[in-house]
Scaffold this motif. Sequence first.
Motif, mmCIF file in Angstrom:
data_model
loop_
_atom_site.group_PDB
_atom_site.id
_atom_site.type_symbol
_atom_site.label_atom_id
_atom_site.label_comp_id
_atom_site.label_asym_id
_atom_site.label_seq_id
_atom_site.Cartn_x
_atom_site.Cartn_y
_atom_site.Cartn_z
ATOM 1 N N SER A 40 0.830 -1.208 0.000
ATOM 2 C CA SER A 40 0.000 0.000 0.000
ATOM 3 C C SER A 40 0.865 1.259 0.000
ATOM 4 C CB SER A 40 -0.943 -0.004 1.200
ATOM 5 O OG SER A 40 -1.932 -0.987 1.036
ATOM 6 N N GLU A 41 2.014 1.194 0.633
ATOM 7 C CA GLU A 41 2.942 2.336 0.636
ATOM 8 C C GLU A 41 3.508 2.565 -0.770
ATOM 9 O OE1 GLU A 41 4.438 2.202 5.275
ATOM 10 O OE2 GLU A 41 5.706 1.256 3.771
ATOM 11 N N ILE A 42 3.732 1.467 -1.497
ATOM 12 C CA ILE A 42 4.197 1.584 -2.889
ATOM 13 C C ILE A 42 3.095 2.203 -3.752
ATOM 14 C CG2 ILE A 42 4.775 0.220 -4.951
ATOM 15 C CD1 ILE A 42 6.245 -1.713 -2.971
ATOM 16 N N VAL A 43 1.866 1.735 -3.566
ATOM 17 C CA VAL A 43 0.721 2.259 -4.328
ATOM 18 C C VAL A 43 0.539 3.753 -4.069
ATOM 19 C CG1 VAL A 43 -1.809 2.204 -4.504
ATOM 20 C CG2 VAL A 43 -0.494 0.065 -4.512
ATOM 21 N N ALA A 44 0.606 4.171 -2.800
ATOM 22 C CA ALA A 44 0.455 5.593 -2.468
ATOM 23 C C ALA A 44 1.546 6.429 -3.110
ATOM 24 C CB ALA A 44 0.469 5.774 -0.951
ATOM 25 N N SER A 45 2.756 5.884 -3.180
ATOM 26 C CA SER A 45 3.864 6.597 -3.811
ATOM 27 C C SER A 45 3.610 6.786 -5.308
ATOM 28 C CB SER A 45 5.168 5.815 -3.592
ATOM 29 O OG SER A 45 6.255 6.465 -4.186
ATOM 30 N N LYS A 57 -11.131 10.166 5.215
ATOM 31 C CA LYS A 57 -12.575 10.326 5.081
ATOM 32 C C LYS A 57 -13.055 9.646 3.807
ATOM 33 C CE LYS A 57 -12.650 14.697 7.624
ATOM 34 N NZ LYS A 57 -12.916 16.153 7.542
ATOM 35 N N LEU A 58 -13.691 8.516 3.971
ATOM 36 C CA LEU A 58 -14.178 7.733 2.831
ATOM 37 C C LEU A 58 -15.090 8.563 1.941
ATOM 38 C CD1 LEU A 58 -14.613 5.007 1.361
ATOM 39 C CD2 LEU A 58 -16.365 4.472 3.068
ATOM 40 N N GLU A 59 -15.958 9.375 2.548
ATOM 41 C CA GLU A 59 -16.978 10.109 1.794
ATOM 42 C C GLU A 59 -16.392 11.115 0.807
ATOM 43 O OE1 GLU A 59 -18.537 8.295 5.336
ATOM 44 O OE2 GLU A 59 -16.870 9.677 5.027
ATOM 45 N N GLU A 60 -15.178 11.598 1.069
ATOM 46 C CA GLU A 60 -14.616 12.625 0.187
ATOM 47 C C GLU A 60 -13.659 12.052 -0.864
ATOM 48 O OE1 GLU A 60 -12.566 15.305 2.842
ATOM 49 O OE2 GLU A 60 -10.694 14.175 2.709
ATOM 50 N N ALA A 61 -13.494 10.732 -0.892
ATOM 51 C CA ALA A 61 -12.508 10.116 -1.776
ATOM 52 C C ALA A 61 -12.960 10.093 -3.235
ATOM 53 C CB ALA A 61 -12.208 8.702 -1.306
ATOM 54 N N ASP A 62 -12.015 10.355 -4.122
ATOM 55 C CA ASP A 62 -12.239 10.156 -5.558
ATOM 56 C C ASP A 62 -11.950 8.710 -5.941
ATOM 57 O OD1 ASP A 62 -12.664 13.018 -6.437
ATOM 58 O OD2 ASP A 62 -10.710 13.192 -5.450
ATOM 59 N N LEU A 63 -11.006 8.099 -5.228
ATOM 60 C CA LEU A 63 -10.605 6.721 -5.506
ATOM 61 C C LEU A 63 -10.477 5.973 -4.182
ATOM 62 C CD1 LEU A 63 -9.553 4.500 -7.464
ATOM 63 C CD2 LEU A 63 -7.259 5.480 -7.153
ATOM 64 N N VAL A 64 -11.140 4.822 -4.092
ATOM 65 C CA VAL A 64 -11.073 3.976 -2.895
ATOM 66 C C VAL A 64 -10.432 2.654 -3.281
ATOM 67 C CG1 VAL A 64 -12.414 2.758 -1.149
ATOM 68 C CG2 VAL A 64 -13.122 5.027 -1.886
ATOM 69 N N LEU A 65 -9.373 2.291 -2.580
ATOM 70 C CA LEU A 65 -8.677 1.030 -2.841
ATOM 71 C C LEU A 65 -8.610 0.208 -1.561
ATOM 72 C CD1 LEU A 65 -5.659 2.348 -4.968
ATOM 73 C CD2 LEU A 65 -7.775 1.300 -5.820
ATOM 74 N N ASP A 126 1.521 -7.565 -8.756
ATOM 75 C CA ASP A 126 2.663 -7.200 -9.602
ATOM 76 C C ASP A 126 2.327 -6.104 -10.612
ATOM 77 O OD1 ASP A 126 4.145 -9.078 -8.310
ATOM 78 O OD2 ASP A 126 4.064 -10.582 -9.895
ATOM 79 N N ALA A 127 1.127 -5.522 -10.511
ATOM 80 C CA ALA A 127 0.665 -4.595 -11.555
ATOM 81 C C ALA A 127 0.467 -3.166 -11.050
ATOM 82 C CB ALA A 127 -0.633 -5.115 -12.167
ATOM 83 N N TYR A 128 1.033 -2.822 -9.910
ATOM 84 C CA TYR A 128 0.753 -1.502 -9.337
ATOM 85 C C TYR A 128 1.299 -0.354 -10.189
ATOM 86 C CZ TYR A 128 -0.582 -4.283 -5.288
ATOM 87 O OH TYR A 128 -1.183 -5.203 -4.461
ATOM 88 N N LYS A 129 2.353 -0.593 -10.940
ATOM 89 C CA LYS A 129 2.882 0.469 -11.812
ATOM 90 C C LYS A 129 1.917 0.796 -12.957
ATOM 91 C CE LYS A 129 7.810 -0.209 -10.970
ATOM 92 N NZ LYS A 129 9.072 -0.766 -11.517
ATOM 93 N N ASP A 130 0.989 -0.126 -13.203
ATOM 94 C CA ASP A 130 -0.002 0.091 -14.270
ATOM 95 C C ASP A 130 -1.220 0.865 -13.769
ATOM 96 O OD1 ASP A 130 -0.814 -0.189 -16.945
ATOM 97 O OD2 ASP A 130 -1.987 -1.990 -16.507
ATOM 98 N N LEU A 131 -1.253 1.223 -12.496
ATOM 99 C CA LEU A 131 -2.408 1.920 -11.920
ATOM 100 C C LEU A 131 -2.783 3.199 -12.662
ATOM 101 C CD1 LEU A 131 -2.076 1.361 -8.077
ATOM 102 C CD2 LEU A 131 -4.195 1.159 -9.385
ATOM 103 N N PRO A 132 -1.829 4.066 -13.035
ATOM 104 C CA PRO A 132 -2.223 5.287 -13.769
ATOM 105 C C PRO A 132 -3.012 4.982 -15.042
ATOM 106 C CG PRO A 132 0.026 5.497 -12.972
ATOM 107 C CD PRO A 132 -0.388 4.074 -12.709
ATOM 108 N N ASN A 133 -2.564 3.960 -15.801
ATOM 109 C CA ASN A 133 -3.284 3.584 -17.026
ATOM 110 C C ASN A 133 -4.667 3.017 -16.701
ATOM 111 O OD1 ASN A 133 -1.022 4.218 -18.584
ATOM 112 N ND2 ASN A 133 -0.173 2.162 -18.335
#
Length: 481
Positions: A40-45, A57-65, A126-133
């Motif tokens: 999760s620290e890698i994903v946040a980075s 705050k869950l209610e204000e999130a644009d993306l929930v993972l 193994d696919a976290y680098k693909d998150l932006p796409n």
Amino acid sequence: MEKTIDEKKQGNTLVMEPKQENSRKLFIESYGCAMNFSDSEIVASILAKEGFNTTQKLEEADLVLVNTCSIREKAEQTVRKRLEKYNAVKKINPGMKVGVLGCMAERLKEKFLEEEKIVDLVVGPDAYKDLPNLINEVEAGRDAINVLLSKEETYGDISPVRLQTNGVSAFVSITRGCDNMCTFCVVPFTRGRERSRDPQSIVKEVNELWEKGFKEITLLGQNVDSYLWYGGGLKKDFKNASEMQKATATDFSALLRLVAEAQPKMRIRFSTSNPQDMTLEVIEVVAAYPNICKHIHLPVQSGSDRILKEMNRLHTREEYFKLIDYIRELMPECSISQDLIVGFPTETEEDHKDTLSLMEYVKYDFGYMYAYSERPGTMAARKLEDDVPAETKQRRLAEIVKLQREHNHFRTQRFLGDTVEVLIERESKKSSEHWSGRTTQNTVAVFPKENYKVGDFVNVKINDCTSATLIGEAAGYSENN
């Protein structure tokens, strides 16, 4: 997969320092093992560079993972309940996108995305680098999925954001995947084959953590003893390496030396070990360096040779005892902890008694004990009938837990009257007047605050104890402070 004391966490909402230029909000929760929290620290980075700040705050999130675990049925049930909550909020905030990361993502990809339609994206470990796409795909109105397992990815080139940290302790991932096909475990199928991270990138991350004020790191892997760097690639392909690669390869004992010598005042922990891969040399290195913590988590899973064979654990009871004896010989002060599964298919009362007798031999400092639950996709689920009645499992589990509590108390009592070094981590949960920290043996100790602060190494005189906690008073700073 094995577990350690730091991995026994419930879901945590993870938050980092916000960047002013970021306008989108990410809500990320982790469940299960320490590797998920590290991921999760890698994903946040990665997402911080895509304009996301984290939020609680869950209610204000644009993306929930949600970073998920498939190791036990209860973990999956917990994640499903959280997904129900996310989707209830999504009805109020229809612009919010929901994604599943990690082991459940790989295992239940079609179910989540196509059948139940409860998430927008599914991303494997193994696919976290693909998150932006993938996020771009979702924002364009399409479902997005990438659960491809990699032979190379270690995320060694990403500097993890430290989420909701106490600023004292941090995880450093050294391997990914697992080659040990334990019949009860889904990890080889959800995280892929084993590969190790470049040791220089590990040392670099440890040095950076020290410069940021961290005092303790835990080297993380599904099986740290199996660490082997020979220039990259899968562990199983080492046999095809060149003679030069084999001669210059770095194994786990060598990595431990590198890290311990890089920062002599930083505490080094590691998790998780596997008895079949732990070497006597690793034990010798732990004994040789004062900054390598004197605690070894050595999951045994069962005390019965017959059940160990059914589990495809490639060690015997006697081989396990040899490791225990060597640890005790070199480091009488070293704590040892366990993972145990009760009620594995075909387990008899004799098998159960073998586990109890093994516990009596070792007298573990603490441990993690579970009743067997069948995991879809594992060899045990495919080939063995879950034939131990639930009430028998629960009775055997209660017997094992009772015995472990007795051993817990036996081990904490040995500290009475001693002065031990404690690294302060946080305020005590039970008293705002006391600090809480851990000894090198990973035992929790509490003592009056006085003028000490989080991150200090303090010598503590132990006056009392419970089965899990040492109670004392400060006797001054330790030499590591």
